[in-house]
Design an enzyme around this catalytic site. Structure first.
Site, PDB file in Angstrom:
ATOM      1  N   ASP A 389      -9.470 -27.732  53.826  1.00 59.77           N
ATOM      2  CA  ASP A 389      -9.080 -26.825  52.741  1.00 59.77           C
ATOM      3  C   ASP A 389      -9.515 -25.387  53.011  1.00 59.77           C
ATOM      4  O   ASP A 389     -10.323 -25.119  53.900  1.00 59.77           O
ATOM      5  CB  ASP A 389      -9.702 -27.337  51.424  1.00 59.77           C
ATOM      6  CG  ASP A 389      -9.046 -26.687  50.214  1.00 59.77           C
ATOM      7  OD1 ASP A 389      -7.883 -26.249  50.325  1.00 59.77           O
ATOM      8  OD2 ASP A 389      -9.701 -26.616  49.158  1.00 59.77           O
ATOM      9  N   GLU A 392      -6.551 -20.642  54.861  1.00 55.95           N
ATOM     10  CA  GLU A 392      -5.561 -19.564  55.097  1.00 55.95           C
ATOM     11  C   GLU A 392      -6.134 -18.467  55.992  1.00 55.95           C
ATOM     12  O   GLU A 392      -5.327 -17.860  56.709  1.00 55.95           O
ATOM     13  CB  GLU A 392      -5.110 -18.982  53.745  1.00 55.95           C
ATOM     14  CG  GLU A 392      -4.333 -19.962  52.903  1.00 55.95           C
ATOM     15  CD  GLU A 392      -5.195 -21.129  52.388  1.00 55.95           C
ATOM     16  OE1 GLU A 392      -6.405 -20.905  52.188  1.00 55.95           O
ATOM     17  OE2 GLU A 392      -4.658 -22.230  52.218  1.00 55.95           O
ATOM     18  N   ASP A 475      -2.652 -25.531  45.219  1.00 56.88           N
ATOM     19  CA  ASP A 475      -2.991 -25.610  43.794  1.00 56.88           C
ATOM     20  C   ASP A 475      -1.774 -25.325  42.927  1.00 56.88           C
ATOM     21  O   ASP A 475      -1.353 -24.183  42.777  1.00 56.88           O
ATOM     22  CB  ASP A 475      -4.104 -24.618  43.471  1.00 56.88           C
ATOM     23  CG  ASP A 475      -5.381 -24.967  44.220  1.00 56.88           C
ATOM     24  OD1 ASP A 475      -5.463 -26.092  44.740  1.00 56.88           O
ATOM     25  OD2 ASP A 475      -6.269 -24.103  44.290  1.00 56.88           O
TER      26      ASP A 475
HETATM   27  C1  GLC Z   1      -9.008 -25.535  46.378  1.00 56.52           C
HETATM   28  C2  GLC Z   1      -8.106 -26.710  46.697  1.00 56.52           C
HETATM   29  C3  GLC Z   1      -8.238 -27.763  45.630  1.00 56.52           C
HETATM   30  C4  GLC Z   1      -9.692 -28.181  45.514  1.00 56.52           C
HETATM   31  C5  GLC Z   1     -10.572 -26.986  45.235  1.00 56.52           C
HETATM   32  C6  GLC Z   1     -12.039 -27.332  45.275  1.00 56.52           C
HETATM   33  O1  GLC Z   1      -8.589 -24.905  45.226  1.00 56.52           O
HETATM   34  O2  GLC Z   1      -6.784 -26.300  46.842  1.00 56.52           O
HETATM   35  O3  GLC Z   1      -7.419 -28.861  45.914  1.00 56.52           O
HETATM   36  O4  GLC Z   1      -9.836 -29.125  44.507  1.00 56.52           O
HETATM   37  O5  GLC Z   1     -10.341 -25.993  46.214  1.00 56.52           O
HETATM   38  O6  GLC Z   1     -12.398 -27.808  46.511  1.00 56.52           O
END
Ligand code: GLC
Length: 786
Positions: A389, A392, A475
């Site tokens: 995650d 980017e 998200d």
């Molecule tokens: C980012 C991710 C999301 C996750 C959050 C906390 O927003 O896209 O899926 O729950 O981080 O890790």
């Protein structure tokens, strides 16, 4: 002061050798390379110089493609390069023309232009009737004429509407369609780039730096273009079967007890489940590859117990590594000088979850290998996959501990990346950051999972991301608009070469209503990647959180998904072999039918199953477009004539689903997790008509399929007057399923038919004939008199 754009100037000479035609102009060379019969690569080398191939290049080297038989024709007007039915024509003193089968599909009136250390541009004149798709992860609807799209991986936040241009995954690829003709462009440039379609009949391209390097491909259908593009940037490996099951996630299931209780709840309620995702709170202070030992005192024990119940664990890993002299991931990375640095050679420090952080430079092979070493700890504890995650990469303006996290930026564009001999700026490598992280993850898992197949999930990406990971669309929000938008978003991802896609079912931020969740899981049960996830601070969104009716709906649809697994798994094989999207817009198979050009709220799962989700509250019937042919309603079995719109019932518990006449659908038994039992009985659902399907099986979990431990069977259904013939091809490959029952179910037979199969007569119940046959793997043919 802005510098003027440079142009190539007059043609001085040209030469042809091997696959290349090189036109030498006063200030630049233009190299046109033929890659097979339907793709050319076009590169502009200012001053006659071309950039060397980089280690991080996502495109296969030219040498991987066959050199077609080329003909070069020259006269006073033009220089023409011919390969099969594709031609590229340089108009002396003018630009370039691209043709297929004698039809011009795009023209570059002027040769590309560039600025020293600045942007490169090119403009392709197309047909005003042209329609455009692909472009990676996008908001808005399916077809993109009239928009200007930037390719720059960005965390847009969870409230992105149709006007938001930059999303997590940047794929500079366009698929263009007009009746009878399909073509595509891959803008092979990792800098910020742009496709401008605001002027009817033209596609203007621009990138902030780098070379003008375009792959132009052509054919007669979208299938050929997507296959061509994926041959260039790579295809998805076979996912483990369990990863096609249902995944449950939340930010966060924050203790091992909570995770155990969650799984127990799924079991108690008999809702299928294959994976639980752990969000950031499982870590020790958001340090990657660590456990918060207070809440997870025995992660290995937890994962062992869950595995015994057929449930895998997928923890999140974030791109930012905490700056902490007592944290071995940081200190060992420091030793390797693994982190993105400033032009002065200092580590770039910025904020993300653990506050002050650094970012590994995943463009370097040594850094990827080191990352895999860190990841080993989690693998040793028993994780089955990793969720990558914030790559980017997303960077917070303020420390998270002081309320930061709302405002997001990225690393400085002048930050330095790349190994020796390849040092360059983050501006050039930004778009590749997520892909590099996914690659490091996948390669590490491939090495360390003891022959088990890796599963990775990743938020950011660039062209070719499908080689390393599944992708989710980041998200989203618990709103009807985001449910609706998810469909064209994933469909364009599929057309951009990325088949393993999903969105957070129920919506990430905000609170789903029971009805919204019901509609989301009905559609989501048919998405290639199927995961429910929701944000911290929102209401619970597990399938039972919305009352009994929605729980029942979730159970029904997820169980249907599990029955479809043999079909779905075969679609992944086709994705891995031909780059075919798993979830497809109707135009993928019906591009000649103008009704499909903008159709975004129906989708095909493979060629045979079509779903028409409901994306508005209170809606209990919807318009559905059925393309030419027979369509069988999933629920009622009713046969409907295609080539028209119908009004379909859509009670809360069902979205309309249809199967195309000619379909052969392999289905498994009901199950609550993929390890529960083999596909026994295996049912082939047969729908009268003409069709073919590649049915694929293997052990579902190891890498042995790469060495031929697989079973591929070509299934064919042919209808002629009064007769339906099913051919089950001999098993190819050396994997054999356990002895099992093979059940054939023939749909749509008349209620009182004296239907016979090789002599015998069978009883028909509810327009359905059921028949059990032996399956020894040999070729067999069955003929039904209708
Ligand atoms: C980012 C991710 C999301 C996750 C959050 C906390 O927003 O896209 O899926 O729950 O981080 O890790």
């Amino acid at each position: 002061m802005t510098h003027p754009m440079n142009i190539p100037g007059s043609l001085l000479r040209f030469w042809q050798g091997g696959r290349d035609l090189e036109l030498v102009f006063e200030r630049a060379n233009l190299r046109i390379s033929a890659l097979g019969n339907h793709c050319v690569r076009l590169r502009l080398g200012p001053g006659g110089k071309f950039a060397p191939r980089r280690s991080w290049d996502v495109a296969a080297p030219d040498e991987d493609f066959t050199t077609p038989v080329l003909a070069l024709r020259e006269d006073s007007q033009s220089i023409r390069l011919e390969m099969g039915d594709m031609q590229v024509v340089y108009q002396r003193g003018g630009g370039l023309r691209f043709e297929v089968a004698g039809q011009r599909f795009c023209v570059m009136n002027e040769l590309p232009a560039w600025q020293e250390e600045g942007p490169v541009t090119a403009c392709l004149i197309t047909d005003p009737s042209e329609r455009f798709y692909g472009f990676g992860e996008r908001t808005g609807l399916l077809e993109k004429t009239g928009s200007r799209m930037t390719c720059w991986a960005t965390d847009p936040g969870h409230m992105h509407g149709p006007d938001v241009d930059r999303m997590y995954i940047a794929i500079p690829f366009a698929l263009a369609l007009r009746p009878g003709l399909a073509w595509g462009v891959f803008f092979h440039n990792t800098f910020l780039s742009e496709f401008d379609l605001t002027q009817a009949g033209q596609m203007a391209l621009r990138a902030d730096g780098g070379e003008l390097d375009l792959y132009v491909m052509c054919g007669s259908s979208p299938t050929e273009i997507v296959a061509g593009f994926s041959a260039l940037v790579g295809r998805t490996p076979m996912p483990p079967l369990w990863s096609l099951g249902y995944h449950q996630s939340r930010w966060s299931y924050a203790s091992q007890q909570e995770v155990r209780d969650l799984v127990a709840e799924f079991k108690r309620r008999q809702i299928p489940l294959d994976a639980v995702h752990l969000d950031i709170d499982y870590m020790d202070g958001y340090r990657d590859f660590t456990w918060n030992r207070q809440n997870f005192s025995d992660p290995a024990g937890l994962m062992r117990d869950l595995k015994a119940q057929g449930v895998r664990v997928v923890p999140i890993i974030d791109a930012g590594v905490k700056v902490d002299p007592d944290y071995p991931v940081y200190t060992s990375g420091q030793k390797l000088q693994a982190f993105v640095s400033t032009p002065q050679g200092e580590e770039v420090h910025a904020y993300v979850w653990p506050d002050e952080s650094v970012w590994p430079d995943f463009s370097r092979a040594d850094v990827r290998a080191w990352w895999g070493e860190q990841q080993k700890r989690l693998v040793a504890d028993g994780v089955a996959g990793i969720w990558n995650d914030m790559n980017e990469p997303a960077v917070f303006i303020q420390p998270f501990s002081q309320g930061g996290g709302g405002e997001v930026t990225t690393l400085p564009l002048d930050a330095q990346q790349g190994g020796p001999g390849e040092r360059t700026t983050h501006a050039e490598l930004h778009n590749l950051y997520g892909l590099g992280m996914a690659r490091a993850c996948y390669e590490g898992l491939e090495r360390d999972l003891n022959g088990e197949r890796p599963f990775a999930l990743c938020r950011s990406g660039y062209a070719g991301i499908q080689r390393w990971t599944a992708s989710w669309m980041g998200d989203n929000h618990s709103s009807w608009e985001h449910l609706e938008m998810a469909l064209p978003q994933m469909l364009n991802m599929g057309l951009s070469g990325v088949p393993f896609v999903g969105v957070d079912i129920g919506g990430f931020s905000g609170n789903a209503s029971p009805e919204l969740f019901a509609r989301w899981i009905e559609a989501g049960a048919l998405f290639p990647f199927c995961r429910g996830h929701s944000c911290i601070g929102t209401i619970r969104q597990e399938p039972w959180a919305f009352g009994q009716q929605v729980e029942e709906i979730s159970r029904k649809w997820l169980r249907l998904r599990y029955r479809l697994l043999p079909y779905l798994y075969s679609l992944f094989w086709n994705a891995s072999q031909r780059g075919e999207p798993v979830m497809r817009p109707l135009l993928y198979h019906y591009s000649q039918d103008p009704q499909t050009a903008y159709l975004y709220d129906q989708f095909l799962l493979g060629e045979f199953v079509m779903a028409a989700p409901v994306v508005r509250p209170g809606v209990r019937a919807r318009s559905v477009y059925l393309p030419e042919g027979d369509w069988y309603a999933w629920d009622s079995g009713e046969v409907l004539q295609g080539g028209r719109h119908i009004l379909a019932d859509a009670p809360l518990e069902s979205i309309p689903v249809y199967v195309r006449g000619g379909a052969i659908l392999p289905l498994g038994p009901e199950m609550l997790h993929t390890d529960e039992k083999p596909f026994d009985p295996l049912t082939l659902e047969l729908y009268p008509g003409d069709g073919a399907f590649t049915f694929y099986e293997d052990d579902g979990h190891s890498l042995d399929y790469r060495q031929g431990a697989r079973s591929v069977r070509n299934l064919r259904l042919e209808r002629s007057t009064g007769l339906l013939r099913l051919t089950i091809g001999a098993r190819q490959g050396n994997w054999q399923p356990l002895a099992r029952k093979l059940v054939l179910r023939l749909h749509g037979v008349p209620e009182y038919s004296r239907l016979g199969h090789t002599g015998g007569l069978y009883e028909i119940r509810k327009h359905l004939l059921t028949l059990e046959v032996d399956d020894d793997g040999a070729e067999r043919e069955l003929n039904f008199r209708l």
